[in-house]
Design a protein around this motif. Structure first.
Motif, PDB file in Angstrom:
ATOM      1  N   LYS A 139       0.891  -1.065   0.053  1.00 35.65           N
ATOM      2  CA  LYS A 139       0.184  -0.087   0.041  1.00 35.65           C
ATOM      3  C   LYS A 139       0.781   1.295   0.051  1.00 35.65           C
ATOM      4  O   LYS A 139       0.441   2.353  -0.633  1.00 35.65           O
ATOM      5  CB  LYS A 139      -1.023   0.000   1.338  1.00 35.65           C
ATOM      6  CG  LYS A 139      -2.019  -1.094   1.077  1.00 35.65           C
ATOM      7  CD  LYS A 139      -3.068  -0.729   2.045  1.00 35.65           C
ATOM      8  CE  LYS A 139      -4.262  -2.006   1.990  1.00 35.65           C
ATOM      9  NZ  LYS A 139      -5.237  -1.585   2.885  1.00 35.65           N
ATOM     10  N   VAL A 140       1.931   1.135   0.710  1.00 37.47           N
ATOM     11  CA  VAL A 140       2.664   2.611   0.870  1.00 37.47           C
ATOM     12  C   VAL A 140       3.861   2.600  -0.170  1.00 37.47           C
ATOM     13  O   VAL A 140       4.072   3.578  -0.986  1.00 37.47           O
ATOM     14  CB  VAL A 140       3.323   2.526   2.246  1.00 37.47           C
ATOM     15  CG1 VAL A 140       4.229   3.865   2.162  1.00 37.47           C
ATOM     16  CG2 VAL A 140       2.414   2.564   3.200  1.00 37.47           C
ATOM     17  N   VAL A 141       4.437   1.499  -0.414  1.00 39.10           N
ATOM     18  CA  VAL A 141       5.614   1.475  -1.502  1.00 39.10           C
ATOM     19  C   VAL A 141       4.853   1.310  -2.983  1.00 39.10           C
ATOM     20  O   VAL A 141       5.369   1.911  -3.814  1.00 39.10           O
ATOM     21  CB  VAL A 141       6.653   0.300  -1.278  1.00 39.10           C
ATOM     22  CG1 VAL A 141       7.646   0.277  -2.440  1.00 39.10           C
ATOM     23  CG2 VAL A 141       7.155   0.559   0.270  1.00 39.10           C
ATOM     24  N   MET A 142       4.102   0.352  -2.976  1.00 36.53           N
ATOM     25  CA  MET A 142       3.578   0.053  -4.292  1.00 36.53           C
ATOM     26  C   MET A 142       2.348   0.644  -4.629  1.00 36.53           C
ATOM     27  O   MET A 142       1.876   0.821  -5.873  1.00 36.53           O
ATOM     28  CB  MET A 142       3.387  -1.509  -4.728  1.00 36.53           C
ATOM     29  CG  MET A 142       4.674  -2.442  -4.354  1.00 36.53           C
ATOM     30  SD  MET A 142       6.226  -1.995  -5.546  1.00 36.53           S
ATOM     31  CE  MET A 142       5.105  -2.022  -7.177  1.00 36.53           C
ATOM     32  N   CYS A 143       1.838   1.228  -3.772  1.00 34.12           N
ATOM     33  CA  CYS A 143       0.550   2.183  -3.760  1.00 34.12           C
ATOM     34  C   CYS A 143      -0.541   1.426  -4.378  1.00 34.12           C
ATOM     35  O   CYS A 143      -1.347   1.726  -5.165  1.00 34.12           O
ATOM     36  CB  CYS A 143       0.795   3.413  -4.756  1.00 34.12           C
ATOM     37  SG  CYS A 143       2.143   4.744  -3.991  1.00 34.12           S
ATOM     38  N   LEU A 144      -0.646   0.099  -4.131  1.00 33.44           N
ATOM     39  CA  LEU A 144      -1.757  -0.832  -4.540  1.00 33.44           C
ATOM     40  C   LEU A 144      -2.649  -0.890  -3.362  1.00 33.44           C
ATOM     41  O   LEU A 144      -2.486  -1.553  -2.504  1.00 33.44           O
ATOM     42  CB  LEU A 144      -1.259  -2.087  -4.808  1.00 33.44           C
ATOM     43  CG  LEU A 144      -0.260  -2.218  -5.807  1.00 33.44           C
ATOM     44  CD1 LEU A 144       0.342  -3.739  -6.171  1.00 33.44           C
ATOM     45  CD2 LEU A 144      -0.904  -1.853  -7.281  1.00 33.44           C
ATOM     46  N   GLU A 145      -3.937  -0.379  -3.533  1.00 32.18           N
ATOM     47  CA  GLU A 145      -4.934  -0.370  -2.619  1.00 32.18           C
ATOM     48  C   GLU A 145      -5.837  -1.484  -2.950  1.00 32.18           C
ATOM     49  O   GLU A 145      -5.971  -2.128  -3.846  1.00 32.18           O
ATOM     50  CB  GLU A 145      -5.925   1.197  -2.719  1.00 32.18           C
ATOM     51  CG  GLU A 145      -5.121   2.210  -1.928  1.00 32.18           C
ATOM     52  CD  GLU A 145      -5.083   2.052  -0.493  1.00 32.18           C
ATOM     53  OE1 GLU A 145      -5.832   1.139   0.087  1.00 32.18           O
ATOM     54  OE2 GLU A 145      -4.072   2.615  -0.068  1.00 32.18           O
ATOM     55  N   ASP A 146      -6.446  -1.936  -1.937  1.00 34.80           N
ATOM     56  CA  ASP A 146      -7.373  -2.932  -1.645  1.00 34.80           C
ATOM     57  C   ASP A 146      -8.670  -2.770  -0.844  1.00 34.80           C
ATOM     58  O   ASP A 146      -9.407  -3.505  -0.665  1.00 34.80           O
ATOM     59  CB  ASP A 146      -6.873  -4.323  -1.266  1.00 34.80           C
ATOM     60  CG  ASP A 146      -6.326  -4.180   0.394  1.00 34.80           C
ATOM     61  OD1 ASP A 146      -6.592  -3.042   0.875  1.00 34.80           O
ATOM     62  OD2 ASP A 146      -5.814  -4.991   0.882  1.00 34.80           O
ATOM     63  N   ASN A 147      -8.908  -1.479  -0.577  1.00 35.63           N
ATOM     64  CA  ASN A 147     -10.102  -0.848   0.147  1.00 35.63           C
ATOM     65  C   ASN A 147     -10.045  -1.402   1.452  1.00 35.63           C
ATOM     66  O   ASN A 147     -11.169  -1.161   2.167  1.00 35.63           O
ATOM     67  CB  ASN A 147     -11.469  -0.932  -0.532  1.00 35.63           C
ATOM     68  CG  ASN A 147     -11.051  -0.454  -2.128  1.00 35.63           C
ATOM     69  OD1 ASN A 147     -10.788   0.629  -2.107  1.00 35.63           O
ATOM     70  ND2 ASN A 147     -11.800  -1.068  -3.164  1.00 35.63           N
ATOM     71  N   LYS A 148      -9.230  -2.073   2.031  1.00 36.73           N
ATOM     72  CA  LYS A 148      -9.270  -2.339   3.504  1.00 36.73           C
ATOM     73  C   LYS A 148      -8.467  -1.540   4.253  1.00 36.73           C
ATOM     74  O   LYS A 148      -7.392  -1.105   4.017  1.00 36.73           O
ATOM     75  CB  LYS A 148      -8.480  -3.739   3.423  1.00 36.73           C
ATOM     76  CG  LYS A 148      -9.147  -4.798   2.911  1.00 36.73           C
ATOM     77  CD  LYS A 148      -8.621  -6.291   2.797  1.00 36.73           C
ATOM     78  CE  LYS A 148      -9.324  -7.460   2.282  1.00 36.73           C
ATOM     79  NZ  LYS A 148      -8.298  -8.754   2.357  1.00 36.73           N
ATOM     80  N   PRO A 149      -8.980  -1.108   5.706  1.00 35.44           N
ATOM     81  CA  PRO A 149      -8.285  -0.089   6.153  1.00 35.44           C
ATOM     82  C   PRO A 149      -6.933  -0.591   6.863  1.00 35.44           C
ATOM     83  O   PRO A 149      -6.692  -1.939   7.276  1.00 35.44           O
ATOM     84  CB  PRO A 149      -9.422  -0.071   7.542  1.00 35.44           C
ATOM     85  CG  PRO A 149     -10.216  -1.136   7.566  1.00 35.44           C
ATOM     86  CD  PRO A 149     -10.326  -1.494   6.174  1.00 35.44           C
TER      87      PRO A 149
END
Length: 207
Positions: free
Chosen positions: A182-192
């Motif tokens: 999420k932070v490095v690859m910026c790949l979101e999965d809509n999970k908090p």
């Protein structure tokens, strides 16, 4: 090299291509751009934590000492330091993921779904974390690829395999791999983000 072991140089572009197909992201460019961008702040956070008391602080202080003793620190060593220190900072157990073995001994890879295996010598075990003889990618108890002695490159390829082979994140390193996702690859999965990870992200972006 065993006949069933994959050639690193040939496998790398295939994994990159598959990762791009799945995520529409250039794995190598994105990984190194963001990892290098965050490295100075991450190392500052790690060093600050290392001055405290407790087991986590002691483990971080040890990594910092080993890193500081390297004669010619470079970008690859700083990347390795971040990758080794990140799970410690997040209070995760990386012992089954960052595996080591003596070059003269065959490693016991039983119950090792995903790991990076670093070959070291007895007299340089600590220092060899940053300049090992070799690093291998382990998938499902078998050495899949033996690649460069660069931890970041090996981690990068393993992360690509996770997506290409639809593997689960290592059980004890969910926060670490989620940080990379999420932070490095910026790949979101809509999970908090969970507590420790949310705190780290907040500290990281707090100017």
């Amino acid at each position: 090299m065993p006949t069933d072991q994959i050639d690193f140089s040939k496998e790398l572009p295939l994994v990159f291509a598959e990762f791009h197909r799945i995520n529409n992201v250039n794995l190598r460019n994105q990984f190194y751009k963001e990892l290098d961008r965050h490295t100075p702040k991450l190392i500052t956070l790690f060093r600050d934590k290392a001055t405290k008391t407790g087991k986590i602080a002691e483990q971080l202080a040890k990594l910092m000492r080993i890193s500081d003793l390297q004669e010619q620190p470079d970008v690859n060593m700083r990347r390795a330091l971040v990758l080794y220190a990140l799970p410690v900072y997040l209070r995760e157990d990386a012992s089954k993921f960052f595996r080591t073995c003596n070059s003269a001994d065959g490693p016991d890879l039983t119950e090792t779904p995903v790991a990076l295996l670093t070959v070291v010598t007895d007299d340089t075990a600590d220092a060899a974390l940053f300049s090992p003889e070799s690093i291998s990618i382990v998938v499902e108890d078998e050495i899949l690829v033996s690649g460069p002695t660069n931890l970041a490159d090996s981690f990068l390829l393993l992360f690509g395999y996770v997506y290409a082979l639809d593997l689960q994140y290592p059980k004890n390193l969910e926060l670490t791999f989620t940080f990379i996702q999420k932070v490095v690859m910026c790949l979101e999965d809509n999970k908090p983000l969970k507590g420790r990870l949310l705190t780290l992200k907040t500290d990281l972006f707090n100017v």
